[in-house]
Write a protein that holds these residues in place. Structure first.
Motif, PDB file in Angstrom:
ATOM      1  N   LEU A  93      25.958 -27.464 -43.809  1.00  0.00           N
ATOM      2  CA  LEU A  93      26.383 -28.420 -42.783  1.00  0.00           C
ATOM      3  C   LEU A  93      27.913 -28.436 -42.704  1.00  0.00           C
ATOM      4  O   LEU A  93      28.588 -28.540 -43.726  1.00  0.00           O
ATOM      5  CB  LEU A  93      25.852 -29.810 -43.155  1.00  0.00           C
ATOM      6  N   VAL A  94      28.432 -28.334 -41.480  1.00  0.00           N
ATOM      7  CA  VAL A  94      29.882 -28.389 -41.267  1.00  0.00           C
ATOM      8  C   VAL A  94      30.217 -29.566 -40.345  1.00  0.00           C
ATOM      9  O   VAL A  94      29.578 -29.747 -39.298  1.00  0.00           O
ATOM     10  CB  VAL A  94      30.407 -27.074 -40.639  1.00  0.00           C
ATOM     11  N   PHE A  95      31.205 -30.359 -40.744  1.00  0.00           N
ATOM     12  CA  PHE A  95      31.730 -31.431 -39.900  1.00  0.00           C
ATOM     13  C   PHE A  95      33.041 -30.948 -39.277  1.00  0.00           C
ATOM     14  O   PHE A  95      33.886 -30.388 -39.979  1.00  0.00           O
ATOM     15  CB  PHE A  95      32.008 -32.686 -40.729  1.00  0.00           C
ATOM     16  N   VAL A  96      33.176 -31.207 -37.985  1.00  0.00           N
ATOM     17  CA  VAL A  96      34.406 -30.804 -37.298  1.00  0.00           C
ATOM     18  C   VAL A  96      35.070 -32.038 -36.688  1.00  0.00           C
ATOM     19  O   VAL A  96      34.465 -32.727 -35.858  1.00  0.00           O
ATOM     20  CB  VAL A  96      34.115 -29.763 -36.183  1.00  0.00           C
ATOM     21  N   GLY A  97      36.299 -32.317 -37.126  1.00  0.00           N
ATOM     22  CA  GLY A  97      37.073 -33.429 -36.574  1.00  0.00           C
ATOM     23  C   GLY A  97      38.056 -32.926 -35.534  1.00  0.00           C
ATOM     24  O   GLY A  97      37.941 -31.800 -35.037  1.00  0.00           O
ATOM     25  N   GLU A  98      39.027 -33.792 -35.229  1.00  0.00           N
ATOM     26  CA  GLU A  98      39.955 -33.461 -34.151  1.00  0.00           C
ATOM     27  C   GLU A  98      41.190 -32.713 -34.675  1.00  0.00           C
ATOM     28  O   GLU A  98      41.484 -31.591 -34.267  1.00  0.00           O
ATOM     29  CB  GLU A  98      40.376 -34.771 -33.492  1.00  0.00           C
ATOM     30  N   GLY A  99      41.894 -33.350 -35.584  1.00  0.00           N
ATOM     31  CA  GLY A  99      43.120 -32.754 -36.121  1.00  0.00           C
ATOM     32  C   GLY A  99      43.639 -33.644 -37.231  1.00  0.00           C
ATOM     33  O   GLY A  99      43.257 -34.804 -37.322  1.00  0.00           O
ATOM     34  N   VAL A 112      41.256 -37.177 -45.539  1.00  0.00           N
ATOM     35  CA  VAL A 112      41.548 -37.830 -46.823  1.00  0.00           C
ATOM     36  C   VAL A 112      42.145 -39.228 -46.633  1.00  0.00           C
ATOM     37  O   VAL A 112      42.326 -39.956 -47.592  1.00  0.00           O
ATOM     38  CB  VAL A 112      42.497 -36.979 -47.710  1.00  0.00           C
ATOM     39  N   GLY A 113      42.446 -39.596 -45.377  1.00  0.00           N
ATOM     40  CA  GLY A 113      42.988 -40.929 -45.106  1.00  0.00           C
ATOM     41  C   GLY A 113      41.856 -41.945 -44.937  1.00  0.00           C
ATOM     42  O   GLY A 113      40.749 -41.740 -45.434  1.00  0.00           O
ATOM     43  N   ARG A 114      42.135 -43.008 -44.206  1.00  0.00           N
ATOM     44  CA  ARG A 114      41.127 -44.083 -44.042  1.00  0.00           C
ATOM     45  C   ARG A 114      39.866 -43.572 -43.354  1.00  0.00           C
ATOM     46  O   ARG A 114      38.751 -43.862 -43.767  1.00  0.00           O
ATOM     47  CB  ARG A 114      41.717 -45.227 -43.214  1.00  0.00           C
ATOM     48  N   ALA A 115      40.068 -42.799 -42.285  1.00  0.00           N
ATOM     49  CA  ALA A 115      38.912 -42.250 -41.562  1.00  0.00           C
ATOM     50  C   ALA A 115      38.127 -41.318 -42.490  1.00  0.00           C
ATOM     51  O   ALA A 115      36.895 -41.271 -42.453  1.00  0.00           O
ATOM     52  CB  ALA A 115      39.366 -41.500 -40.320  1.00  0.00           C
ATOM     53  N   GLY A 116      38.848 -40.609 -43.323  1.00  0.00           N
ATOM     54  CA  GLY A 116      38.208 -39.688 -44.258  1.00  0.00           C
ATOM     55  C   GLY A 116      37.381 -40.417 -45.301  1.00  0.00           C
ATOM     56  O   GLY A 116      36.283 -39.964 -45.659  1.00  0.00           O
ATOM     57  N   GLN A 117      37.921 -41.535 -45.759  1.00  0.00           N
ATOM     58  CA  GLN A 117      37.148 -42.315 -46.737  1.00  0.00           C
ATOM     59  C   GLN A 117      35.861 -42.831 -46.106  1.00  0.00           C
ATOM     60  O   GLN A 117      34.806 -42.832 -46.738  1.00  0.00           O
ATOM     61  CB  GLN A 117      37.999 -43.468 -47.259  1.00  0.00           C
ATOM     62  N   HIS A 217      33.733 -40.385 -33.814  1.00  0.00           N
ATOM     63  CA  HIS A 217      34.748 -40.065 -34.819  1.00  0.00           C
ATOM     64  C   HIS A 217      34.913 -41.276 -35.743  1.00  0.00           C
ATOM     65  O   HIS A 217      34.925 -42.423 -35.274  1.00  0.00           O
ATOM     66  CB  HIS A 217      36.065 -39.747 -34.097  1.00  0.00           C
ATOM     67  N   PRO A 218      35.042 -41.067 -37.046  1.00  0.00           N
ATOM     68  CA  PRO A 218      35.190 -42.190 -37.978  1.00  0.00           C
ATOM     69  C   PRO A 218      36.358 -43.123 -37.631  1.00  0.00           C
ATOM     70  O   PRO A 218      36.253 -44.330 -37.871  1.00  0.00           O
ATOM     71  CB  PRO A 218      35.430 -41.528 -39.337  1.00  0.00           C
ATOM     72  N   SER A 219      37.441 -42.601 -37.059  1.00  0.00           N
ATOM     73  CA  SER A 219      38.571 -43.480 -36.677  1.00  0.00           C
ATOM     74  C   SER A 219      38.123 -44.507 -35.636  1.00  0.00           C
ATOM     75  O   SER A 219      38.558 -45.656 -35.655  1.00  0.00           O
ATOM     76  CB  SER A 219      39.718 -42.676 -36.054  1.00  0.00           C
ATOM     77  N   TYR A 225      35.719 -53.733 -33.109  1.00  0.00           N
ATOM     78  CA  TYR A 225      34.851 -54.025 -31.963  1.00  0.00           C
ATOM     79  C   TYR A 225      33.860 -52.902 -31.679  1.00  0.00           C
ATOM     80  O   TYR A 225      33.167 -52.916 -30.690  1.00  0.00           O
ATOM     81  CB  TYR A 225      35.695 -54.334 -30.707  1.00  0.00           C
ATOM     82  N   ASN A 226      33.786 -51.916 -32.549  1.00  0.00           N
ATOM     83  CA  ASN A 226      32.865 -50.793 -32.307  1.00  0.00           C
ATOM     84  C   ASN A 226      31.696 -50.781 -33.287  1.00  0.00           C
ATOM     85  O   ASN A 226      31.231 -49.721 -33.690  1.00  0.00           O
ATOM     86  CB  ASN A 226      33.614 -49.461 -32.384  1.00  0.00           C
ATOM     87  N   GLN A 227      31.227 -51.933 -33.668  1.00  0.00           N
ATOM     88  CA  GLN A 227      30.206 -51.986 -34.706  1.00  0.00           C
ATOM     89  C   GLN A 227      28.847 -51.434 -34.257  1.00  0.00           C
ATOM     90  O   GLN A 227      28.080 -50.925 -35.055  1.00  0.00           O
ATOM     91  CB  GLN A 227      30.075 -53.412 -35.271  1.00  0.00           C
ATOM     92  N   ASN A 228      28.578 -51.531 -32.953  1.00  0.00           N
ATOM     93  CA  ASN A 228      27.332 -50.938 -32.439  1.00  0.00           C
ATOM     94  C   ASN A 228      27.337 -49.430 -32.618  1.00  0.00           C
ATOM     95  O   ASN A 228      26.333 -48.816 -32.983  1.00  0.00           O
ATOM     96  CB  ASN A 228      27.189 -51.224 -30.940  1.00  0.00           C
ATOM     97  N   ALA A 229      28.519 -48.864 -32.362  1.00  0.00           N
ATOM     98  CA  ALA A 229      28.680 -47.410 -32.496  1.00  0.00           C
ATOM     99  C   ALA A 229      28.450 -46.975 -33.938  1.00  0.00           C
ATOM    100  O   ALA A 229      27.937 -45.885 -34.195  1.00  0.00           O
ATOM    101  CB  ALA A 229      30.071 -46.998 -32.031  1.00  0.00           C
ATOM    102  N   LYS A 230      28.817 -47.847 -34.854  1.00  0.00           N
ATOM    103  CA  LYS A 230      28.660 -47.539 -36.269  1.00  0.00           C
ATOM    104  C   LYS A 230      27.167 -47.322 -36.580  1.00  0.00           C
ATOM    105  O   LYS A 230      26.793 -46.358 -37.243  1.00  0.00           O
ATOM    106  CB  LYS A 230      29.192 -48.708 -37.095  1.00  0.00           C
ATOM    107  N   ARG A 231      26.348 -48.221 -36.069  1.00  0.00           N
ATOM    108  CA  ARG A 231      24.901 -48.095 -36.287  1.00  0.00           C
ATOM    109  C   ARG A 231      24.386 -46.775 -35.697  1.00  0.00           C
ATOM    110  O   ARG A 231      23.611 -46.051 -36.319  1.00  0.00           O
ATOM    111  CB  ARG A 231      24.193 -49.299 -35.632  1.00  0.00           C
TER     112      ARG A 231
END
Ligand code: URA
Length: 246
Positions: A93-99, A112-117, A217-219, A225-231
């Protein structure tokens, strides 16, 4: 060239963002007619001799070497470290982010930052809950662009096009069972679509022959306000993990 091989090659050129091909016409003065790659993929008819740009026997080490001390686009001007990718080189499995963001640019490692955690938590938490023995180092993680865009802006089309060739080679070498595109930039780079994540998520697409899931994207999920998206992102990840590891 075999018809299928030609189609594959043309799709590869289209993935690279080359939308026009020029064909040398014998004994015809002036410029040869240009053809849109899409039209050629549709028809895939007459033999056209194209140069090989997908190296034989490619490896991740070779790709990293080819990137070198890259100055192919303006993003090199502000970067500290090139963020190539990390994880299991034989990942299913490969995850691809933006930059890369600021932390990634400093450490030379993706997410490795907040989004990474949050991404690590999502991968390991979902796997654990679903009874799948999987840790972050078992997957491979990389980005569309390997250098941090200034002020974390979205990568520009030419930056994505230039760096995209290395992403495609990474995926081609790893040949994962599935790809998870995090956010609309990764979706755009891998699916050549203008559709947003809301429209694309929750169902399978394909990059070449590899099943691809788009999710938030995790960010984006870090915003309160994006808690629905989290689910929804957790649902997407669950689908991906079961498909890959069941
Ligand atoms: N966001 C990304 O898209 N990639 C990273 O590596 C970190 C944050």
């Amino acid at each position: 060239m075999e018809r299928e091989e030609l189609r594959r090659r043309l799709e590869f050129y289209r993935d690279l963002g080359l939308t026009t091909l020029y064909r040398k016409e014998k004994a015809v003065a002036g410029a040869a007619p240009a053809k849109a790659v899409d039209a050629l993929v549709e028809a895939a008819p007459a033999p056209i001799v194209l140069p090989t740009i997908e190296p034989e026997g490619d490896t991740l080490a070779q790709i990293r070497e080819d990137i070198g001390d890259c100055k192919r686009c303006r993003l090199h001007e502000g970067r500290h470290k090139i963020v190539f990718g990390s994880g299991n080189e034989r990942a299913r499995l490969v995850f691809v982010g933006e930059g890369p963001g600021a932390d990634e640019d400093e450490q030379g490692l993706p997410f490795v930052g907040r989004a990474g955690q949050l991404l690590t938590q999502m991968i390991e938490g979902t796997a654990k809950k679903e009874g799948i023995p999987l840790l972050r180092p078992d997957v491979y993680i990389c980005n569309v662009v390997k250098c941090r865009p200034p002020e974390n802006r979205t990568p520009l089309p030419d930056e994505m096009e230039i760096c995209g060739q290395f992403l495609y080679r990474q995926l081609q070498v790893i040949q994962p069972k599935a790809i998870c595109a995090l956010g609309s930039t990764a979706a755009k780079a891998l699916l050549s679509t203008k559709d947003g994540v809301t429209k694309l998520r929750g169902r399978w697409h394909k990059w070449r022959d590899i099943p691809l899931m788009v999710t938030y994207h995790p960010s984006y999920l870090l915003r309160p306000y994006n808690q629905n998206a989290k689910r929804e992102a957790w649902e997407d990840l669950k689908t991906v993990l079961h498909y890959v590891y069941d």
